[in-house]
Enzyme design. Structure first.
Site, PDB file in Angstrom:
ATOM      1  N   TYR A  59      -2.831   3.311  -2.614  1.00 29.64           N
ATOM      2  CA  TYR A  59      -1.521   3.946  -2.711  1.00 29.64           C
ATOM      3  C   TYR A  59      -1.671   5.435  -2.993  1.00 29.64           C
ATOM      4  O   TYR A  59      -2.455   5.857  -3.847  1.00 29.64           O
ATOM      5  CB  TYR A  59      -0.711   3.295  -3.845  1.00 29.64           C
ATOM      6  N   HIS A  87       8.336  17.213  -2.620  1.00 28.38           N
ATOM      7  CA  HIS A  87       9.626  16.541  -2.758  1.00 28.38           C
ATOM      8  C   HIS A  87      10.028  16.340  -4.217  1.00 28.38           C
ATOM      9  O   HIS A  87      11.191  16.037  -4.509  1.00 28.38           O
ATOM     10  CB  HIS A  87       9.607  15.189  -2.035  1.00 28.38           C
TER      11      HIS A  87
END
Length: 498
Positions: A59, A87
């Site tokens: 991940y 982000h």
């Protein structure tokens, strides 16, 4: 601009303690011993081996983030770093206090130094270099839910270390690239795994909780001492502290507190002019303060565990050939602890305010003038201070609603339960300062009480506390603004300088 560091270094191979976080507000030396460096490098080598295996998912290194885990990330490692951080630049509000920002990065550095996050050794080196300077990342207060770590605040810290966003040097806010130059630091170069490891932990929550705990602990000790001074100054009988009575109560915190208060009151001589039973703010003080002690011990345990644990995802265990994906970034323990800390703060603050109210009331203070004014009517003594303490208590009560019960799903229900530990911790940090001011207000009242006719304490330790206050603060005669005096008294009694 590296500042000379004189204190002993913080060894990243040894347990981290709350005192280290307090020291982190100033330039600090971090020790990266050969065993620490070896385990970090071994974890990095294992990550490299895993990433080379197309069959093994990792991940954040091969994937998107959060709810977008089902999509591939960027192939270029530098691009994947930007993919991680850009982000998350969505925080708002005022910058966090410098002591929280730096303490959070110390917690992060210790976690990464355990070698199970797969970071590059130069990341830990870069953090160590920062701590030798006055560099502080500018981190907005609002944006974290404390569920996947403190993603947004730690992203701002990471970006500042890369030379993006803003930072402080010697207390001056400026663009981060300029701050790095002034501090003599090199911008960090990160790949996707480095970036994710820097943001994917509850380090802001842990740091704020630990700093709040240290402050409330100091105020808790101060309230014990000030309660003893109040008892002695009024000529009250300390029989409510009798060890047989407190032992029968059965609570360990009360026993500890009563033992300490009895030691402080050794030598006191009751005046014989008080009622058989004092108001609860005196008579029940060992029970209230003892319950606070028991609760603070719980918070002590949570903070100790957080400081000694690794908060990140995934974790890499080379000896077991294991990449473990899980939830070690979930800040529920600190959320509960910080909420408990806020409740303790509310009770201690209320006690201090009630004791000051008793002290300024001529119906209950053994005949001292109202508001402890040297010339009532022409002067007003502690009237303004007492009004302010009422406002402080109201503010604490308004803010003490538990944050840990406010779970709100987010991130396309990937984060379908969240602890809001960051909110709990930052709120507790704020309330701890109000508690300090309540301690300072009570201390100022006790100092003034003797000036307007209160008896000199008969217990030597109580007399020493009064003398320290009297040496530092002039009597209120005539009236003057007392805001600075309250802060000075708060500093004195919470530092135990008597």
């Amino acid at each position: 601009m590296t500042t000379t560091v004189t204190d002993a270094p913080v060894d990243l191979g040894a347990p981290l303690a709350g005192d280290h976080l307090i020291r982190a507000a100033a330039p600090l030396s971090l020790l990266i011993s050969p065993p620490v460096r070896d385990r970090v490098e071994r974890g990095r080598e294992y990550l490299r081996a895993v990433l080379a295996d197309d069959e093994r998912p990792v991940y954040g290194a091969k994937t998107g983030f959060g709810a977008l885990i089902g999509f591939a990330g960027r192939e270029d490692e530098a691009d994947q770093c930007d993919n991680t951080l850009a982000h998350l630049g969505a925080g708002q509000g005022p910058d966090l206090p410098a002591d929280i920002a730096r303490a959070a990065l110390l917690v992060r550095a210790w976690s990464l130094a355990q070698g199970v996050s797969g970071v590059s050794a130069h990341v830990v080196d870069g953090l160590a270099a920062m701590f030798a300077t006055t560099f502080v990342p500018a981190i907005p207060r609002y944006g974290s839910v404390g569920a996947s770590g403190d993603l947004i605040p730690l992203a701002y810290a990471t970006q500042a270390l890369r030379g993006r966003g803003h930072a402080y040097v010697d207390g001056e806010r400026m663009p981060a690239d300029e701050a790095l130059r002034r501090a003599g630091l090199t911008p960090l170069t990160l790949d996707g795994r480095d970036a994710l490891a820097l943001v994917n932990g509850t380090s802001v929550t842990t740091a704020a909780t630990a700093l709040a705990l240290a402050s409330v602990r100091a105020s808790h000790r101060a309230v014990q001492d000030l309660t003893c001074l109040l008892v002695d100054l009024l000529g009250a009988d300390p029989a409510f502290l009798d060890p047989r009575l407190i032992s029968a109560y059965g609570h360990p915190g009360a026993i500890t507190v009563a033992d300490r208060m009895r030691a402080t009151l050794v030598g006191t001589v009751p005046s014989g002019g008080r009622a058989l039973q004092e108001p609860y703010s005196l008579r029940c003080s060992p029970q209230l303060l003892g319950a606070a002690e028991d609760a603070l011990r719980y918070v002590d345990g949570v903070v100790t565990a957080d400081l000694g644990g690794v908060s990140d995802n995934p974790l890499f265990f080379p000896d077991d050939d294991l990449v473990a994906h899980g939830g070690n970034f979930f800040g529920q323990p600190a959320a509960f602890a910080a909420d408990v800390l806020a409740m303790v703060t509310a009770s201690l603050g209320n006690l201090a305010e009630r004791q000051l109210d008793l002290l300024v009331d001529p119906a209950r203070n053994t005949g001292l003038p109202p508001m402890l004014a040297a010339g009532p009517g022409r002067q007003h003594g502690l009237q303004g201070v007492q009004l302010a303490t009422t406002a402080f208590v109201a503010e604490i009560r308004r803010a003490v609603v538990p944050a840990s019960t406010q779970s709100l799903p987010t991130n396309l229900h990937n984060q379908d339960v969240v602890p809001f530990g960051t909110q709990a911790a930052l709120r507790s940090y704020d309330l701890a300062e109000l508690l300090r001011l309540l301690c300072g207000s009570l201390a100022l009242g006790l100092r003034q009480a003797v000036h307007v006719g209160g008896r000199r304490p008969t217990a030597p330790r109580c007399a020493a506390l009064l003398d320290a206050l009297a040496d530092a603060i002039a009597p209120v005669d005539p009236d003057r603004p007392l805001d600075a005096d309250v802060r000075l008294a708060a500093d004195l009694v919470t530092a135990g300088r008597y």
